[in-house]
Motif scaffolding. Structure first.
Motif, mmCIF file in Angstrom:
data_model
loop_
_atom_site.group_PDB
_atom_site.id
_atom_site.type_symbol
_atom_site.label_atom_id
_atom_site.label_comp_id
_atom_site.label_asym_id
_atom_site.label_seq_id
_atom_site.Cartn_x
_atom_site.Cartn_y
_atom_site.Cartn_z
ATOM 1 N N ASN A 20 0.818 -1.210 0.000
ATOM 2 C CA ASN A 20 0.000 0.000 0.000
ATOM 3 C C ASN A 20 0.853 1.262 0.000
ATOM 4 O O ASN A 20 0.325 2.372 0.094
ATOM 5 C CB ASN A 20 -0.946 0.011 1.205
ATOM 6 N N SER B 163 -7.081 3.010 -12.471
ATOM 7 C CA SER B 163 -7.711 2.380 -11.311
ATOM 8 C C SER B 163 -8.956 1.612 -11.729
ATOM 9 O O SER B 163 -9.724 2.058 -12.588
ATOM 10 C CB SER B 163 -8.072 3.451 -10.286
ATOM 11 N N HIS C 228 -4.077 0.064 -9.474
ATOM 12 C CA HIS C 228 -5.151 0.499 -8.578
ATOM 13 C C HIS C 228 -4.617 1.345 -7.422
ATOM 14 O O HIS C 228 -5.141 2.424 -7.136
ATOM 15 C CB HIS C 228 -5.905 -0.721 -8.040
ATOM 16 N N TYR C 229 -3.585 0.866 -6.761
ATOM 17 C CA TYR C 229 -3.092 1.574 -5.572
ATOM 18 C C TYR C 229 -2.260 2.810 -5.908
ATOM 19 O O TYR C 229 -1.975 3.619 -5.024
ATOM 20 C CB TYR C 229 -2.286 0.611 -4.689
ATOM 21 N N PRO D 50 -5.088 6.594 -5.965
ATOM 22 C CA PRO D 50 -5.974 6.650 -4.791
ATOM 23 C C PRO D 50 -7.197 7.522 -5.066
ATOM 24 O O PRO D 50 -7.111 8.554 -5.734
ATOM 25 C CB PRO D 50 -5.082 7.262 -3.704
ATOM 26 N N ASP E 263 -8.936 9.101 -2.832
ATOM 27 C CA ASP E 263 -9.022 10.239 -1.915
ATOM 28 C C ASP E 263 -7.656 10.464 -1.287
ATOM 29 O O ASP E 263 -6.846 9.538 -1.168
ATOM 30 C CB ASP E 263 -10.073 9.972 -0.831
ATOM 31 N N HIS F 56 -6.903 10.963 1.760
ATOM 32 C CA HIS F 56 -6.723 10.211 3.002
ATOM 33 C C HIS F 56 -6.207 8.797 2.764
ATOM 34 O O HIS F 56 -5.696 8.154 3.689
ATOM 35 C CB HIS F 56 -8.057 10.137 3.766
ATOM 36 N N LEU F 57 -6.353 8.308 1.529
ATOM 37 C CA LEU F 57 -5.926 6.945 1.230
ATOM 38 C C LEU F 57 -4.431 6.857 0.932
ATOM 39 O O LEU F 57 -3.904 5.756 0.768
ATOM 40 C CB LEU F 57 -6.724 6.390 0.049
ATOM 41 N N PHE G 6 -0.604 6.577 1.701
ATOM 42 C CA PHE G 6 -0.013 5.792 2.788
ATOM 43 C C PHE G 6 0.495 6.663 3.932
ATOM 44 O O PHE G 6 0.561 6.211 5.080
ATOM 45 C CB PHE G 6 1.138 4.939 2.234
ATOM 46 N N GLU H 43 -1.651 6.691 7.151
ATOM 47 C CA GLU H 43 -1.565 5.489 7.982
ATOM 48 C C GLU H 43 -0.217 5.420 8.697
ATOM 49 O O GLU H 43 -0.143 5.136 9.901
ATOM 50 C CB GLU H 43 -1.766 4.251 7.107
ATOM 51 N N LEU I 104 -3.301 12.467 -7.010
ATOM 52 C CA LEU I 104 -4.455 11.575 -7.105
ATOM 53 C C LEU I 104 -4.729 11.148 -8.540
ATOM 54 O O LEU I 104 -5.642 10.356 -8.782
ATOM 55 C CB LEU I 104 -5.693 12.265 -6.521
#
Length: 764
Positions: A71, A122, A164-165, A168, A170, A172-173, A175, A178, A438
């Motif tokens: 991720n 994506s 896909h990764y 993102p 958004d 907030h997605l 890495f 997190e 993004l």
């Protein structure tokens, strides 16, 4: 018919080593394991992947291993560890074979049977089993993987996961949200008595009035004040909460005037010259009818702030400079020429192709407009207002360059970082949109910050002793835009940063009063990415800055900048060479950089600006005074380390600027070591022991990356030195190159000429 060439093997064994190897005391190969950050998880992976290194003609040097998508990054784990280089920039967050997902520009799969290519986005489907995966990176790397021995379904899944990764849905997605949440709670026990302001970063962040107050005092802007009308972003969503405005304007007047400007962006003070002139940036106005009345009121307030009540000059950057789409187009063409197109023998117009991309032309335009602004501020003693419709793109570049040319404080490492923080981050440059993190708004993507760093490199290339930092630092700063772990390059404005990080703090149970530089630090905390030793690669050994030591009459003295250092008429005493300026003896014989006459003697009908530049270029440059760039085509050259560092064919073993950097660093380290020994002994003390100097540096905190060798050591050069140092081009896709072609001539020092006519007019 038999040929003398050995046949290539048709079978490759992937079985583990035989058991009798252990009996025969043969050590099994070291198995490499992936390294993960807190919160990082494997999304998909595939084994028996071949990483292509030397193109399509041969596979002898290709790497075999395991391709992993997490991720956070794409990671390739070789079956056999590649040879380690002792002197190479080592990233603490990313391995040599890693690419952050944010750094991916395009994910392309290839069907080998048909040669069909597909750019993956994506949530897309892949109808064929990919035989190849090509990753085009925003830091200009091109990396190719082949799945000829891998499972087709596993290969398809890992390609789709990477696509896909890397898109993102958004912010907030990303890495970083997190990772920083887990890192904060894991390191909370290390904080003593709470957190320090600014997270322990020793530079102003310009998110509080005290930082602006110190900048006002430093520049002597006594007729300007800190204004708080934008607290809680009440007036403008893109300006910082605290701005600097003329003393003569009240808060009520500013609130009324703000409605006339785009997004409520009232004119923003940038910097003050010691002669009293000010540099101000301004957005366009929404209503054309009262526009003149509003302008006159703003200009009158700026005039009152000048001690001599000098008039204000307006520079419209939208008219004088390319727009963001033109800049993006030029960069894409330059990238294509330098990293994607093959270096073929028939390509006789490579240098012309670089020039025709218009990237260097745009660099010259920005430097020229900035130099003209310097003339208005320093030569004519006029305040300057930089006008741009949105005040968030072109103004960032020009205002920063003008301050670099006028103020030596910004040529130090901390000063430069504070300049970027002030003129880019807090002024509301749309990093999220311009970097396209993004991957939603391709039409808004534009490398404005990369263009600025290239302009800064041109200045460092022309005046190598005037800047404390190196081109390696500028390149690393550019690369940091594509690592989503720092707050500096993730947001479009200060308000967006504040709101998103407040929501992030609540979701991660972080106390509401905690400084966001602690739980989501900016990029300026370099210990997050590099070791202390690797950070010494940022230090320029030739820097002649405030406090730089020199030896005069056998005594160690320190250079001190006087107040007159900002004056264009004050210069170092004439010498036979230009101190720290590359190639100035030759340039004095040429035309002036800004369209001047060939000779420096006064001429008829000479404009004041021509006289100013003629006078400046006729004197030795003061490294702590005003710097004006040379902007002829022969002076503005391609930034080789940035554009060509990943191209193995362009790598010159034991050559390039790194060899000079190595020798000068060793010399400076030896001088500083001797100076420290002198400081440690100030004469006999009452007890007969030397008195140590408080300014001495321990041996393990030496400033230079390359240390001075002892007299017993032979004078050898590290094997890792090449034109790509401190980066390593090994592992990136090669193209075919032939010695003697334009690209090889360029790499050996040939300059990029605009045309034959320019070459004739600009001869040595």
């Amino acid at each position: 018919m038999f040929s003398g060439k050995p046949m290539k093997p048709t079978f490759r064994c992937y079985l583990p080593p035989a058991q009798n190897d252990v009996k025969n005391n043969i050590e099994p190969p070291v198995k490499l394991e992936p390294k993960f950050l807190p919160g990082e998880i494997i999304v998909n992976e595939v084994n028996f992947v071949r990483k292509c290194i030397v193109g399509t003609d041969s596979s002898q040097s290709d790497l075999w291993g395991r391709l992993i998508c997490t991720n956070f990054k794409v990671s390739f784990i070789p079956q056999e560890p590649p040879p380690q280089q002792k002197s190479q920039l080592s990233h603490l967050l990313l391995g040599q074979q890693d690419i952050s997902l944010t750094c991916l520009d395009q994910v392309v799969t290839v069907n080998d049977t048909r040669g069909k290519k597909k750019v993956l986005g994506s949530n897309q489907k892949l109808k064929f089993n990919p035989m190849e995966l090509i990753l085009y990176c925003k830091d200009l790397r091109v990396i190719r993987f082949c799945f000829d021995e891998a499972g087709p379904e596993s290969a398809k899944k890992v390609c789709l996961a990477i696509a896909h990764y890397s898109h993102p849905a958004d912010l907030h997605l990303l890495f970083g949200f997190e990772y920083q949440g887990l890192r904060y709670h894991q390191s909370k026990g290390d904080l003593v008595n709470g957190s320090n302001p600014n997270g322990g970063i020793q530079m102003p962040m310009f998110d509080r009035p005290s930082d602006w107050d110190r900048e006002i005092k430093r520049t002597g802007a006594s007729e300007w004040r800190v204004c708080s009308i934008n607290e809680k972003y009440a007036v403008s969503e893109s300006l910082p909460e605290y701005i600097v405005v003329p003393v003569s304007l009240t808060d009520q007047e500013l609130k009324q005037l703000s409605s006339s400007f785009n997004d409520g962006r009232v004119p923003l003070w940038c910097w003050n010259h010691r002669n009293g002139s000010a540099l101000v940036r301004m957005a366009g106005q929404t209503e054309p009818l009262p526009q003149r009345k509003t302008e006159l009121k703003i200009f009158a307030a700026i005039t009152k702030s000048h001690p001599q009540r000098r008039e204000v000059t307006l520079t419209d950057l939208d008219r004088n400079l390319p727009n963001i789409q033109e800049i993006q187009s030029a960069f894409v063409k330059a990238r294509q020429i330098c990293t994607l197109d093959p270096f073929e023998e028939s390509e006789e117009r490579w240098l012309s192709s670089v020039e025709n991309s218009r990237w260097l032309e745009y660099i010259r335009m920005f430097l020229k407009v900035s130099a003209e602004t310097v003339y208005n501020l320093d030569g004519k003693n006029l305040s300057v207002v930089l006008l741009e419709e949105e005040d968030r793109d072109l103004n960032c570049v020009v205002s920063s360059l003008v301050q670099l040319m006028l103020d030596p404080h910004y040529r130090s490492l901390n000063g430069f970082q504070s300049l970027v923080q002030k003129e880019w981050v807090m002024a509301g440059h749309r990093f999220l949109d311009r970097c396209n993190h993004l991957k939603k708004n391709d039409n808004k993507e534009s490398p404005l910050f990369t263009l600025f760093l290239d302009c800064v490199w041109q200045l460092t290339n022309q005046y190598p002793a005037a800047f404390e930092f190196t081109e390696a630092y500028l390149t690393v700063l550019s690369d940091s835009m594509w690592i989503p772990l720092f707050s500096t390059f993730l947001f479009n404005s200060s308000k967006q940063c504040t709101q998103l990080l407040e929501d992030f703090a609540k979701s991660k149970a972080i106390p509401s009063g905690e400084d966001h530089t602690v739980f989501f630090p900016p990029v300026w905390k370099w210990s997050q990415q590099f070791s202390t030793r690797d950070q010494t690669l940022f230090n320029n050994p030739m820097y002649v800055g405030k406090g730089a030591a020199c030896v005069q009459n056998g005594e160690v003295k320190t250079f001190q900048r006087t107040k007159k250092a900002f004056s264009s008429t004050v210069r170092i005493s004439s010498t036979s060479h230009r101190n720290g300026v590359k190639g100035e003896e030759e340039t004095l014989q040429r035309r002036g950089s800004l369209g001047l006459k060939a000779e420096f003697s006064p001429v008829k009908d000479e404009s004041p600006s021509e006289r100013f530049f003629r006078d400046w270029f006729s004197r030795p440059a003061d490294q702590q005074g005003v710097l004006i760039p040379y902007v002829l085509p022969s002076h503005v050259v391609l930034w080789k380390l940035f554009f060509l560092r990943w191209v193995p064919e362009a790598c010159i073993p034991h050559g390039g600027p790194a060899t000079v950097y190595h020798k000068v660093s060793q010399l400076v380290d030896e001088i500083e070591t001797l100076q420290n020994k002198l400081r440690q002994y100030k004469g006999p003390s009452p007890h007969g022991t030397p008195v140590p100097s408080p300014g001495g540096h321990p041996s393990d905190q030496r400033r230079m990356y390359f240390k001075a060798s002892s007299p017993d050591d032979p004078p050898t050069s590290p094997n890792v030195l090449n034109s790509s140092f401190p980066f390593n081009p090994v592992g990136n896709l090669c193209r075919r190159g032939v010695p003697g072609t334009p690209i090889s001539k360029f790499l050996n020092g040939a300059k990029t000429w605009l045309s034959t006519e320019t070459l004739a007019n600009d001869t040595f």
